[in-house]
Structures are given as C-alpha cells and as structure tokens.
Design a protein around this motif. Structure first.
Motif, PDB file in Angstrom:
ATOM      1  N   VAL A 104       0.292  -6.114   4.720  1.00  0.00           N
ATOM      2  CA  VAL A 104       0.882  -4.999   3.989  1.00  0.00           C
ATOM      3  C   VAL A 104       0.237  -4.961   2.615  1.00  0.00           C
ATOM      4  O   VAL A 104       0.277  -5.935   1.873  1.00  0.00           O
ATOM      5  CB  VAL A 104       2.405  -5.170   3.850  1.00  0.00           C
ATOM      6  CG1 VAL A 104       2.976  -4.060   2.979  1.00  0.00           C
ATOM      7  CG2 VAL A 104       3.055  -5.155   5.223  1.00  0.00           C
ATOM      8  N   LYS A 105      -0.331  -3.846   2.289  1.00  0.00           N
ATOM      9  CA  LYS A 105      -0.990  -3.721   0.999  1.00  0.00           C
ATOM     10  C   LYS A 105       0.011  -3.297  -0.062  1.00  0.00           C
ATOM     11  O   LYS A 105       0.744  -2.323   0.091  1.00  0.00           O
ATOM     12  CB  LYS A 105      -2.117  -2.692   1.083  1.00  0.00           C
ATOM     13  CG  LYS A 105      -3.302  -3.195   1.884  1.00  0.00           C
ATOM     14  CD  LYS A 105      -4.436  -2.183   1.846  1.00  0.00           C
ATOM     15  CE  LYS A 105      -5.628  -2.717   2.635  1.00  0.00           C
ATOM     16  NZ  LYS A 105      -6.748  -1.747   2.618  1.00  0.00           N
ATOM     17  N   VAL A 106       0.009  -4.064  -1.138  1.00  0.00           N
ATOM     18  CA  VAL A 106       0.836  -3.718  -2.291  1.00  0.00           C
ATOM     19  C   VAL A 106      -0.097  -3.646  -3.482  1.00  0.00           C
ATOM     20  O   VAL A 106      -0.534  -4.671  -3.999  1.00  0.00           O
ATOM     21  CB  VAL A 106       1.935  -4.765  -2.522  1.00  0.00           C
ATOM     22  CG1 VAL A 106       2.757  -4.383  -3.748  1.00  0.00           C
ATOM     23  CG2 VAL A 106       2.824  -4.875  -1.294  1.00  0.00           C
ATOM     24  N   GLY A 107      -0.384  -2.442  -3.891  1.00  0.00           N
ATOM     25  CA  GLY A 107      -1.360  -2.277  -4.953  1.00  0.00           C
ATOM     26  C   GLY A 107      -2.718  -2.752  -4.466  1.00  0.00           C
ATOM     27  O   GLY A 107      -3.218  -2.276  -3.451  1.00  0.00           O
ATOM     28  N   GLU A 108      -3.279  -3.734  -5.180  1.00  0.00           N
ATOM     29  CA  GLU A 108      -4.574  -4.271  -4.783  1.00  0.00           C
ATOM     30  C   GLU A 108      -4.425  -5.535  -3.959  1.00  0.00           C
ATOM     31  O   GLU A 108      -5.405  -6.073  -3.467  1.00  0.00           O
ATOM     32  CB  GLU A 108      -5.412  -4.555  -6.027  1.00  0.00           C
ATOM     33  CG  GLU A 108      -5.736  -3.298  -6.820  1.00  0.00           C
ATOM     34  CD  GLU A 108      -6.605  -3.623  -8.023  1.00  0.00           C
ATOM     35  OE1 GLU A 108      -6.833  -4.816  -8.256  1.00  0.00           O
ATOM     36  OE2 GLU A 108      -7.042  -2.683  -8.702  1.00  0.00           O
ATOM     37  N   GLN A 109      -3.213  -6.021  -3.845  1.00  0.00           N
ATOM     38  CA  GLN A 109      -2.994  -7.253  -3.102  1.00  0.00           C
ATOM     39  C   GLN A 109      -2.603  -6.957  -1.663  1.00  0.00           C
ATOM     40  O   GLN A 109      -2.013  -5.927  -1.364  1.00  0.00           O
ATOM     41  CB  GLN A 109      -1.890  -8.090  -3.751  1.00  0.00           C
ATOM     42  CG  GLN A 109      -2.324  -8.705  -5.070  1.00  0.00           C
ATOM     43  CD  GLN A 109      -1.260  -9.620  -5.622  1.00  0.00           C
ATOM     44  OE1 GLN A 109      -0.078  -9.336  -5.510  1.00  0.00           O
ATOM     45  NE2 GLN A 109      -1.679 -10.726  -6.201  1.00  0.00           N
ATOM     46  N   THR A 110      -2.923  -7.905  -0.817  1.00  0.00           N
ATOM     47  CA  THR A 110      -2.533  -7.782   0.580  1.00  0.00           C
ATOM     48  C   THR A 110      -1.641  -8.955   0.951  1.00  0.00           C
ATOM     49  O   THR A 110      -2.011 -10.110   0.777  1.00  0.00           O
ATOM     50  CB  THR A 110      -3.770  -7.782   1.486  1.00  0.00           C
ATOM     51  OG1 THR A 110      -4.602  -6.691   1.116  1.00  0.00           O
ATOM     52  CG2 THR A 110      -3.360  -7.627   2.936  1.00  0.00           C
ATOM     53  N   HIS A 111      -0.461  -8.649   1.409  1.00  0.00           N
ATOM     54  CA  HIS A 111       0.477  -9.679   1.812  1.00  0.00           C
ATOM     55  C   HIS A 111       0.566  -9.718   3.323  1.00  0.00           C
ATOM     56  O   HIS A 111       0.602  -8.676   3.971  1.00  0.00           O
ATOM     57  CB  HIS A 111       1.869  -9.394   1.226  1.00  0.00           C
ATOM     58  CG  HIS A 111       1.896  -9.438  -0.266  1.00  0.00           C
ATOM     59  ND1 HIS A 111       2.109 -10.607  -0.965  1.00  0.00           N
ATOM     60  CD2 HIS A 111       1.724  -8.465  -1.189  1.00  0.00           C
ATOM     61  CE1 HIS A 111       2.064 -10.339  -2.259  1.00  0.00           C
ATOM     62  NE2 HIS A 111       1.830  -9.047  -2.427  1.00  0.00           N
ATOM     63  N   LYS A 112       0.652 -10.954   3.825  1.00  0.00           N
ATOM     64  CA  LYS A 112       0.854 -11.096   5.270  1.00  0.00           C
ATOM     65  C   LYS A 112       2.326 -11.326   5.538  1.00  0.00           C
ATOM     66  O   LYS A 112       2.928 -12.246   4.995  1.00  0.00           O
ATOM     67  CB  LYS A 112       0.030 -12.272   5.782  1.00  0.00           C
ATOM     68  CG  LYS A 112      -1.454 -11.999   5.736  1.00  0.00           C
ATOM     69  CD  LYS A 112      -2.118 -12.483   7.006  1.00  0.00           C
ATOM     70  CE  LYS A 112      -3.554 -12.011   7.081  1.00  0.00           C
ATOM     71  NZ  LYS A 112      -4.118 -12.323   8.412  1.00  0.00           N
TER      72      LYS A 112
END
Ligand SMILES: [Zn+2]
Length: 58
Positions: free
Chosen positions: A35-43
């Motif tokens: 899941v992309k949050v801003g420029e970060q990608t969280h799994k």
C-alpha cells in the motif's frame, strides 16, 4: 505471473513473506500486499489491504 501470493513464489520472499502487519499488528501474517502512502510503500496483510491506505495516512 498468476498467483503471486501463493505456493513457491513465497519461498523467494524474506521470511517467506511473513511478518508483523503495521496496521493490525498481528504477527506471522503474510504481508503480501503493498500500500503506497505518499512516497513510502507499506506491506500489509490481506485483511488490511483495503483500509490500510486510509489508516496509515491518517
Ligand atoms: Zn493487518
């Protein structure tokens, strides 16, 4: 690539794709959904996939 989240494909992932979900904090769940949050990608886990974007960005 069909069935990316099943079977032999999981062997290539670190820890077989398992870990702690940053949303529900359950351990040993498969973190196969990004899941992309801003420029970060969280799994996140499957259950949190749909609502994760909203919770993480809140
Ligand atoms: Zn989760």
């Amino acid at each position: 690539m069909a069935k990316n989240h099943r079977g032999k494909g999981l062997k290539n992932l670190p820890n077989h794709g398992r870990g702690e979900c940053p949303v529900c904090h359950r351990t040993g769940v498969k973190l196969l959904y990004e899941v992309k949050v801003g420029e970060q990608t969280h799994k996140v886990c499957k259950n949190c996939k749909q609502s994760a974007a909203q919770k993480l960005s809140a």
